[in-house]
Enzyme design. Structure first.
Site, PDB file in Angstrom:
ATOM      1  N   ARG A   1       0.862  -1.076   0.019  1.00 20.66           N
ATOM      2  CA  ARG A   1       0.220  -0.109   0.067  1.00 20.66           C
ATOM      3  C   ARG A   1       0.864   1.256   0.042  1.00 20.66           C
ATOM      4  NH1 ARG A   1      -4.861   0.122   4.297  1.00 20.66           N
ATOM      5  NH2 ARG A   1      -2.995   0.684   5.834  1.00 20.66           N
TER       6      ARG A   1
ATOM      7  N   ARG B   1      -1.600  -0.623  17.553  1.00 25.86           N
ATOM      8  CA  ARG B   1      -2.570   0.337  17.023  1.00 25.86           C
ATOM      9  C   ARG B   1      -4.103  -0.399  16.901  1.00 25.86           C
ATOM     10  NH1 ARG B   1       1.409   0.240  13.102  1.00 25.86           N
ATOM     11  NH2 ARG B   1      -0.063  -0.863  11.718  1.00 25.86           N
TER      12      ARG B   1
ATOM     13  N   ASP C   1     -34.398   6.445   1.898  1.00 27.13           N
ATOM     14  CA  ASP C   1     -34.809   7.161   3.271  1.00 27.13           C
ATOM     15  C   ASP C   1     -35.818   6.321   4.006  1.00 27.13           C
ATOM     16  OD1 ASP C   1     -33.658   9.723   2.121  1.00 27.13           O
ATOM     17  OD2 ASP C   1     -35.416   9.658   0.909  1.00 27.13           O
TER      18      ASP C   1
ATOM     19  N   HIS D   1       2.111  -2.085   8.353  1.00 26.84           N
ATOM     20  CA  HIS D   1       1.024  -2.646   8.512  1.00 26.84           C
ATOM     21  C   HIS D   1       0.645  -4.298   8.057  1.00 26.84           C
ATOM     22  CE1 HIS D   1      -3.475  -1.885   9.424  1.00 26.84           C
ATOM     23  NE2 HIS D   1      -3.625  -2.139   8.159  1.00 26.84           N
TER      24      HIS D   1
ATOM     25  N   CYS E   1     -35.055   1.654   0.264  1.00 25.12           N
ATOM     26  CA  CYS E   1     -34.962   2.933  -0.433  1.00 25.12           C
ATOM     27  C   CYS E   1     -33.962   4.134  -0.163  1.00 25.12           C
ATOM     28  CB  CYS E   1     -36.352   3.543  -0.359  1.00 25.12           C
ATOM     29  SG  CYS E   1     -37.847   2.523  -0.629  1.00 25.12           S
TER      30      CYS E   1
HETATM   31  C1  LIG Z   1      -7.045   1.231  10.149  1.00 24.54           C
HETATM   32  C2  LIG Z   1      -5.711   1.036  10.692  1.00 24.54           C
HETATM   33  C3  LIG Z   1      -5.504   0.452  11.924  1.00 24.54           C
HETATM   34  C4  LIG Z   1      -6.403  -0.222  12.653  1.00 24.54           C
HETATM   35  O1  LIG Z   1      -6.823  -1.291  12.451  1.00 24.54           O
HETATM   36  P1  LIG Z   1      -8.015  -2.139  13.066  1.00 24.54           P
HETATM   37  O2  LIG Z   1      -8.234  -3.321  12.369  1.00 24.54           O
HETATM   38  O3  LIG Z   1      -9.423  -1.357  13.286  1.00 24.54           O
HETATM   39  O4  LIG Z   1      -7.282  -2.278  14.502  1.00 24.54           O
HETATM   40  C5  LIG Z   1      -4.062   0.288  12.199  1.00 24.54           C
HETATM   41  N1  LIG Z   1      -3.086   0.686  11.389  1.00 24.54           N
HETATM   42  C6  LIG Z   1      -3.362   1.175  10.094  1.00 24.54           C
HETATM   43  C7  LIG Z   1      -2.221   1.653   9.276  1.00 24.54           C
HETATM   44  C8  LIG Z   1      -4.389   1.489   9.835  1.00 24.54           C
HETATM   45  O5  LIG Z   1      -5.005   2.003   8.656  1.00 24.54           O
END
Ligand SMILES: *Cc1c(COP(=O)(O)O)cnc(C)c1O
Length: 378
Positions: free
Chosen positions: A137, A225, A319, A166, A317
């Site tokens: 990414r 995170r 709404d 990540h 729909c």
């Molecule tokens: C969204 C995100 C997270 C959080 O991920 P979860 O699966 O909701 O804990 C952590 N690191 C990065 C880089 C993200 O984009």
């Protein structure tokens, strides 16, 4: 807000549940890993300002996806680091430096621009070096990461505070996926080691998000995170439910605005996709895909009325949508309707909506629209 605005639809967010979820995550973490609370996309639809205030004692820092989100959060949170995990356009650098936001960097030319900007402001710019170890990414490739980081570290106005990466399959229990996660982690660890051998040490590093928090203790670095777990959902079906107990914090409510009888042969909704086979009772709910309630739930989903399940009939729909209340004879105009959450003995959660619409709870929660007021309980 007028009292009647809650009648049509509202989302109730239990801030106490969010706090308890974090406490639960905390107790499952190895060692002393700091929790970075991920509140991007308006805290996954829960409301970033309220959530951030509620959990500030339980996290070491906050993370968002965009500069705009970071600057908005900074208005409320002035005593904790705020990380932008995604891309920040160079035009945002000045604002971000002024507000002491930590910027993700994955290109030397950006670091140069950032350094110049910081110099003009007579300040230092805090950066978080992003490494791409297999997500594909954003990030420096594992190959180039060390060289580029060392170059950046020579820029006088740049403070390299942290580094992160990540995972792409840390929510899977397949052996090949676990191996891939381990490989990603070891690329990252090697990079950190390489930096240290060149006298560049990070005060914070993180790789784990919610899934790895639960399943992969070897990924617990100085920081983790945490997003989805905080809101009470598990990252995927294969992630264990036993190691960390969390409960959904958000419920979605409405009221039936009409309940009426229709005859065999009568149709319901656009496209006449539902035709009554016999006499039946139909309730109309005044919320639709314009509120983020997925249109893919047409003729598929269900809601709770008087504690019982009422199946969706016809197309959703923009709404409104309709449900079959033939099996709930006591249902009438004005009844509370629960779309996500609990009523009586029964529960519908965002995972149910997600599996019916071929997506994940994350998207269901994020999509709950601006038109739906949020109310907060402790
Ligand atoms: C969204 C995100 C997270 C959080 O991920 P979860 O699966 O909701 O804990 C952590 N690191 C990065 C880089 C993200 O984009």
């Amino acid at each position: 807000m007028k009292d009647y605005s809650l009648y049509r639809a509202y989302a109730k967010v239990d801030l106490g549940a969010i706090k308890n979820n974090l406490i639960s995550v905390r107790s499952a973490l190895s060692g002393t890993s700091n929790i970075i609370g991920v509140v991007k996309a308006d805290a996954y639809g829960h409301g970033a300002a309220k959530v951030a205030c509620a959990v500030r004692e339980h996290v070491g820092a906050f993370a968002v996806a965009t500069p705009e989100e970071a600057l908005e959060l900074r208005e409320i949170i002035n005593d904790k680091p705020i990380y932008v995990l995604g891309y920040s356009h160079p035009d945002a650098y000045a604002d971000l430096i002024e507000k002491d936001i930590v910027i993700a960097i994955f290109r030397y030319s950006d670091a140069l621009l950032l350094s110049d900007c910081a110099k003009k402001l007579k300040k230092k710019a805090k950066v978080n070096i992003k490494i791409d170890t297999g997500m594909g990414r954003i990030g420096f490739t594992a190959k180039e990461a060390l060289g580029e980081t060392l170059k950046i570290s020579k820029l006088p106005e740049i403070l390299i505070c942290t580094s992160f990466m990540h995972f792409s399959v840390s929510d899977s229990k397949l052996k090949e996926d676990i191996d891939f996660t381990k490989e990603q982690q070891s690329k990252f660890t090697n990079y950190i080691k390489g930096c240290e051998e060149n006298s560049l040490t990070f005060s914070h590093v993180s790789s784990a998000s919610s899934a790895a928090c639960i399943e992969m203790p070897f990924t617990h670095a100085t920081d983790v995170r945490v997003g989805i777990l905080m809101y009470g959902y598990y990252p995927s079906k294969s992630v264990s439910r036993d190691k960390v107990k969390v409960t959904p914090a958000l419920s979605l409510h409405s009221h039936a605005v009409q309940v009426k009888e229709i005859e065999a042969g009568d149709s319901v909704g656009y496209g006449r996709t539902f035709v009554a086979k016999e006499k039946m009772r139909v309730a109309t709910i005044p919320l639709g895909y314009g509120d983020g309630y997925p249109r893919l739930l047409s003729n598929k989903g269900r809601v709770l009325i008087r504690g019982k399940f009422a199946p969706i009939i016809g197309r959703i729909c923009m709404d409104m949508f309709m449900v079959d209340v033939s099996a709930i004879p006591e249902a009438e105009y004005g009844d509370e309707v629960v779309l996500i959450g609990r009523q009586g003995e029964n529960t519908i959660d965002a995972d149910e909506l997600a599996s019916l619409t071929d997506t994940i709870s994350y998207e269901i929660l994020c999509d709950i629209g601006k038109r739906v007021p949020r109310i907060y309980i402790q």
